[in-house]
Design a protein around this motif. Structure first.
Motif, short mmCIF file in Angstrom:
data_model
loop_
_atom_site.label_atom_id
_atom_site.label_comp_id
_atom_site.label_asym_id
_atom_site.label_seq_id
_atom_site.Cartn_x
_atom_site.Cartn_y
_atom_site.Cartn_z
N GLU A 10 0.64 -1.24 0.00
CA GLU A 10 -0.06 -0.16 0.14
C GLU A 10 0.89 1.23 -0.10
OE1 GLU A 10 -2.95 1.98 3.13
OE2 GLU A 10 -3.30 -0.06 2.71
N LEU A 11 0.43 2.16 -0.72
CA LEU A 11 1.44 3.59 -0.78
C LEU A 11 1.23 4.32 0.48
CD1 LEU A 11 0.67 4.94 -4.40
CD2 LEU A 11 2.91 4.20 -3.36
N ARG A 12 2.29 4.63 1.06
CA ARG A 12 2.08 5.62 2.06
C ARG A 12 1.96 6.98 1.73
NH1 ARG A 12 4.95 3.72 6.98
NH2 ARG A 12 5.97 1.79 6.46
N GLU A 13 2.25 7.34 0.50
CA GLU A 13 2.01 8.76 -0.01
C GLU A 13 1.51 8.74 -1.44
OE1 GLU A 13 6.45 9.60 -1.62
OE2 GLU A 13 6.17 9.53 0.51
N ALA A 14 0.91 9.98 -1.71
CA ALA A 14 0.37 9.94 -3.23
C ALA A 14 1.58 10.33 -4.22
CB ALA A 14 -0.81 11.15 -3.16
N ILE A 15 1.19 9.72 -5.22
CA ILE A 15 2.09 9.91 -6.35
C ILE A 15 1.28 10.68 -7.45
CG2 ILE A 15 3.60 8.96 -8.12
CD1 ILE A 15 4.15 6.54 -6.19
N PRO A 16 0.96 12.05 -7.49
CA PRO A 16 0.33 12.74 -8.37
C PRO A 16 0.45 12.51 -9.73
CG PRO A 16 0.86 14.00 -6.44
CD PRO A 16 1.56 12.81 -6.34
N GLY A 17 1.76 12.44 -10.10
CA GLY A 17 2.30 12.30 -11.54
C GLY A 17 1.76 10.91 -12.25
#
Length: 90
Positions: free
Chosen positions: A9-16
């Motif tokens: 699970e991602l801990r942070e968003a990756i907007p790109g």
């Protein structure tokens, strides 16, 4: 260290990549570093890949190591599937 096909699970968003924090993906390649890194595939609900991203260990958490209110918990239900509506049914 994570292994091939671990669910993360991602801990942070990756907007790109249009991935939000909490997005769930599968490790499809392990780069043994140093530092270690992981190629993670993210798919939509129908199965097609929506993003394939190389991530550092600090950007992801293994789904079996998520913490709940009472401490360390398994991310799957008793049937072995996340979000199953039939707990205990196999």
């Amino acid at each position: 260290m994570l292994e091939l096909y671990d669910v993360v699970e991602l801990r942070e968003a990756i907007p790109g990549e249009e991935l939000r924090a909490g997005a769930v993906g599968t490790v499809v390649h392990v780069f043994n570093g140093p530092p270690p890194a992981y190629e993670v595939e993210f798919a939509d609900a129908d199965g097609p890949t929506v993003a394939m991203v190389t991530l550092r260990t600090d950007q992801i958490v293994h789904r079996d190591r998520l913490f709940g209110d009472s401490g360390l918990v398994d991310a799957t239900d008793s049937a072995g599937f996340p979000g199953s509506s039939n707990p205990g049914r196999r």
